[in-house]
Write an enzyme that holds these catalytic residues in place. Structure first.
Site, PDB file in Angstrom:
ATOM      1  N   CYS A  68     108.061  24.232   3.531  1.00  0.00           N
ATOM      2  CA  CYS A  68     108.983  22.885   3.282  1.00  0.00           C
ATOM      3  C   CYS A  68     110.404  23.234   3.651  1.00  0.00           C
ATOM      4  O   CYS A  68     111.042  22.363   4.275  1.00  0.00           O
ATOM      5  CB  CYS A  68     109.011  22.823   1.773  1.00  0.00           C
ATOM      6  SG  CYS A  68     110.003  23.968   0.658  1.00  0.00           S
ATOM      7  N   HIS A 107     111.940  24.137  -3.443  1.00  0.00           N
ATOM      8  CA  HIS A 107     111.240  22.998  -2.705  1.00  0.00           C
ATOM      9  C   HIS A 107     112.227  22.157  -2.079  1.00  0.00           C
ATOM     10  O   HIS A 107     113.138  21.697  -3.034  1.00  0.00           O
ATOM     11  CB  HIS A 107     110.236  22.735  -3.567  1.00  0.00           C
ATOM     12  CG  HIS A 107     109.273  21.881  -2.507  1.00  0.00           C
ATOM     13  ND1 HIS A 107     108.593  22.133  -1.471  1.00  0.00           N
ATOM     14  CD2 HIS A 107     108.979  20.543  -2.984  1.00  0.00           C
ATOM     15  CE1 HIS A 107     107.850  21.019  -0.991  1.00  0.00           C
ATOM     16  NE2 HIS A 107     107.956  20.081  -2.034  1.00  0.00           N
ATOM     17  N   ASP A 122     107.656  13.845   1.306  1.00  0.00           N
ATOM     18  CA  ASP A 122     107.302  15.203   1.188  1.00  0.00           C
ATOM     19  C   ASP A 122     106.280  15.537   2.216  1.00  0.00           C
ATOM     20  O   ASP A 122     105.212  15.265   1.784  1.00  0.00           O
ATOM     21  CB  ASP A 122     107.225  15.585  -0.254  1.00  0.00           C
ATOM     22  CG  ASP A 122     106.927  17.151  -0.583  1.00  0.00           C
ATOM     23  OD1 ASP A 122     107.029  17.956   0.817  1.00  0.00           O
ATOM     24  OD2 ASP A 122     106.794  17.585  -1.477  1.00  0.00           O
TER      25      ASP A 122
END
Length: 290
Positions: A68, A107, A122
Site C-alpha cells: 500500500c 496502511h 484503496d
C-alpha cells in the site's frame, strides 16, 4: 513519470481529463486487476522506498506490484495529476490475534471528493479484502461488490471498514485446515480518521514493516492479484486461485503447494512479474488470511 505510461500499464484507454466518478471507478478497477499487491522486494534483498519516482519505475516501467505504501501512494499521484480532489489518509489494520486495531497507522489510503461526496479509494490491500471500486464515505451503507458486502462505519473518533463475505469452500482436502483460510463471515479490516497525511508520516513505518522480525511482511512473502472472477495469490509456496460464487454463498479456493523451481514460472505466468533478484519464499506463522 507520466500518466500515459501508467494508463498503458493498467490498460486504460479513456479520456485523461475526466475527473468524474465513472472514471475513478474504472481506473480503480483496472489498477487492482493489473498491479499485484506484493511485498516480494523484502524477500529478494531489495529495499522498499517511498520515493515516488522509484515507485513509478518499479510498478509502471518494470511491471512489478507493491504494497500500500507504494501502490496507493502512486494511485494518489495519478488522481491528483488527473485533477481529482484527493487526500491521503492513514489506517490501522485489524489484528485478529489481538482482536483490536494496530496501534500505528501502517496502511495508506486515499479519500477523493467528487460533486460534494467523499469516496475511499484503496487499490492495495489484496486478497478477499480488496475493493474493486471506491466506497462512498457514508456510515452504515451496504456497498456490495464481487468479494462481498463492504461497509464504512462512523464511530465518532474513527471510521471502521468492514466486510461481510462468504464461507470458503476448499477444493483440495489437504488444505481444509490451512491457516490461510478465513472462516469469519463478517470481519473488521481497518480503521482510519479523516486527518490528512503526507508521505513523511509513513516513512518510519515503511522501514519498520520491512525490517522488524515480528512484522507480517518479514514473515510472509505475499503476491496477490484480482481477477474477473476473484483473485489469485502466492503466499510462501502456497498458490491459490479463488473464485467468488455469490449465487452459492461460497468462495471456492483451489490451493496447491509449489516447489522452489516453480516459483519464477508462477510469478511470470500468473502475475506477469519477472524478478531481478532471487526470491526466498517465506511462510512463517502470522496473522494473515486469504
Amino acid at each position: 513519470m507520466n500518466l500515459g505510461e501508467y494508463f498503458q500499464r493498467i490498460g486504460f484507454h479513456g479520456s485523461y481529463d475526466k475527473a468524474d466518478l465513472a472514471t475513478l471507478k474504472l481506473i480503480h478497477k483496472l489498477h487492482v486487476m493489473s498491479i499485484p499487491f506484493e511485498n516480494l522486494s523484502i524477500h529478494c534483498g531489495e529495499r522498499i522506498t517511498m520515493d515516488l519516482e522509484v515507485i513509478f519505475n518499479k510498478i509502471v516501467r518494470s511491471s512489478r506490484g507493491g504494497w500500500c505504501l507504494e501502490s496507493n501512494f502512486l494511485f494518489g499521484w495519478v488522481l491528483r495529476e488527473m485533477g481529482f480532489n484527493t487526500t491521503a489518509l492513514g489506517a490501522r489494520v485489524f489484528n485478529s490475534i489481538l482482536n483490536n486495531f494496530g496501534l500505528e497507522e501502517s496502511h495508506h489510503i486515499n479519500m477523493v471528493r467528487i460533486d460534494g461526496k467523499a469516496y475511499i479509494a484503496d487499490v492495495s490491500f489484496g486478497v478477499s479484502s480488496q475493493v474493486w471500486e471506491p466506497l462512498e464515505l457514508i456510515s452504515g451503507k451496504d456497498q456490495p461488490q464481487a468479494a462481498g458486502v463492504f461497509r464504512l462505519l462512523d464511530k465518532g473518533d474513527i471510521w471502521v471498514f468492514e466486510k461481510t463475505g462468504r464461507k470458503p469452500k476448499v477444493v483440495n482436502p489437504e488444505f481444509a485446515q490451512s491457516s490461510l483460510l478465513d472462516k469469519k463471515v463478517t470481519k473488521q479490516i481497518y480503521c482510519f480518521t479523516l486527518e490528512p497525511r503526507v508521505a513523511e508520516h509513513f516513512f518510519e513505518k515503511n522501514h519498520t514493516l520491512q525490517t522488524d522480525p515480528t512484522s507480517l511482511f518479514t514473515n510472509k512473502s505475499i503476491c496477490s492479484l484480482q481477477t474477473p472472477v476473484g483473485f489469485k495469490a502466492l503466499v510462501g509456496w502456497t498458490y491459490s486461485e479463488v473464485s467468488y460464487k455469490p449465487e452459492e454463498g461460497v468462495d471456492v479456493l483451489d490451493m496447491r503447494d509449489i516447489t522452489d523451481d516453480e516459483i519464477e514460472q508462477v510469478l511470470r505466468e500468473q502475475f506477469n512479474i519477472n524478478l531481478q533478484s532471487k526470491l526466498k519464499p517465506v511462510n512463517n506463522k502470522a496473522d494473515y488470511t486469504l
